[in-house]
Design an enzyme around this catalytic site. Sequence first.
Site, mmCIF file in Angstrom:
data_model
loop_
_atom_site.group_PDB
_atom_site.id
_atom_site.type_symbol
_atom_site.label_atom_id
_atom_site.label_comp_id
_atom_site.label_asym_id
_atom_site.label_seq_id
_atom_site.Cartn_x
_atom_site.Cartn_y
_atom_site.Cartn_z
ATOM 1 C CE LYS A 24 -4.130 -21.172 -37.641
ATOM 2 N NZ LYS A 24 -5.258 -20.240 -37.606
ATOM 3 N NE ARG A 29 -13.026 -27.281 -34.022
ATOM 4 C CZ ARG A 29 -12.732 -26.233 -34.808
ATOM 5 N NH1 ARG A 29 -11.506 -25.740 -34.816
ATOM 6 N NH2 ARG A 29 -13.659 -25.664 -35.557
ATOM 7 C CG ASP A 322 -8.285 -21.515 -43.543
ATOM 8 O OD1 ASP A 322 -8.977 -20.490 -43.677
ATOM 9 O OD2 ASP A 322 -8.298 -22.212 -42.516
ATOM 10 C CE LYS A 349 -12.112 -17.635 -44.019
ATOM 11 N NZ LYS A 349 -12.775 -18.350 -42.931
ATOM 12 N NE ARG A 401 -4.711 -19.780 -43.686
ATOM 13 C CZ ARG A 401 -4.296 -20.737 -42.854
ATOM 14 N NH1 ARG A 401 -3.178 -21.384 -43.072
ATOM 15 N NH2 ARG A 401 -5.002 -21.051 -41.793
#
Length: 441
Positions: A24, A29, A322, A349, A401
Amino acid sequence: MSNFVEIKNKVGKFKKTITVPGDKSLSIRWVLFASLAKGKSKSKNLLMSDDVIAAIKAIKKLGIKVTINKKVCTIFGKGIEGYRYKKNLTINAQNSGTLGRLILGLLVNSKNPINLIGDKSLSKRDFSRVSEPLSKFGAKFKLRDNNFLPLKIYGSSNLKPIKYYENKGSAQCKSSIIFAAMRTNGETIIKAKKSRNHTELLCKHLKLPINVKKYKNFDEIKIKKIKKIKKLDYDIPSDISSSAFFIVLTALSKNSELTIKNVNVNPSRIGIISILRKMGVKIFFRNQKTYKGEKKADIKVISAKNLKAINCPPELNSGAIDEFLVIFLVAAKAKGISYFRDLSELNHKESPRLKWAEKILNNLGVKTITTKDSIKIYGNPNLNINFNKKIIIKNYLKDHRVFMTSLIAALSFGGNWFIHDKDSINTSFPNFLKIIDKIKK
Ligand code: S3P
């Protein structure tokens, strides 16, 4: 369609090879760099999740043509001054902190003010961490309560270089400043606590005027105004953060083995590997290669027999930021008390993840002691939930998540789980449940 998953059984033993979707961080980017490049940039294996689609929509609104054809995404960049957009433009970063924060760095010289909005979760997250340093370049901002989205950015044609100390270990802050520096006369100097370095590696690959000196605890990054970005073709490797769920599932299962193909194993992203190895999980890298400055490899994991607790060195935090929710499941089954500290960023987050960790672990019957930036986990090597214990997970901020970690907990420890907000996986890992099914078969 129902938006929850019910899990009643642990996963049986498995021996599989899987591929997870593209990374991701690299996907977002690539979209942003390609939007400023001169010419047609093509990517393969771009992550087709909501966060990346939001990035594509954002650059389209800035006047950049994008096509997606047979898994190849083409971006028709018009050069670093190529953005064209109507007045009173609004960009929606949806759930993506990375998109919201990075794109502001690219808009510091915009001719007309631009609005930035996001979903419920993103609207609770701190944006002053980027608006403050970006203001020092000369751009101006109006934020809700001086901190939150919606915000408005007023670009400047007279940007000045800055000196900036990034002390959170946030790659989003660092990257946003790098992007702004690329548009500024003079040299910007960033002292940055260690964090993922994909932006710097892409700058180097593109031969942009960036210089990085590495010290033990921080990097010094010097960057000057860029003149041109060459077109950038990129074959995106798979995401270690998505792989993490399957690495942990394998470590916690009996007599199982898993290979995950072609994963980005940039040293600034593999904190989970170092942490799990210290806890006694056997993980191997096969077929290691370097691709455009990034490291990639196939990852092989074997079920662990004697998991040990860890006193986790905080220098591993940014490389695993993460993955902590799912790492904590391994601590739940380890012998002894694990301790993770200096983790205040976890509550910044998509949802307050340290609080979620406590909730999920307590549901498993695992004792925890949590402060605002640390957690102690009292592991139990015989952890096993009674099959008729009902556990309901509803996560109203729709943190992907939290959903995926709960599912791995259910498959690893048993119990009768009802895990809501299934659609949250669309932000980062739309085919997560399909891969779970493949492993179960
Ligand atoms: C990211 C950086 C990290 C990470 C996020 C992706 C990036 O955020 O949590 O999922 O691509 O730069 P922070 O920079 O806030 O630590």
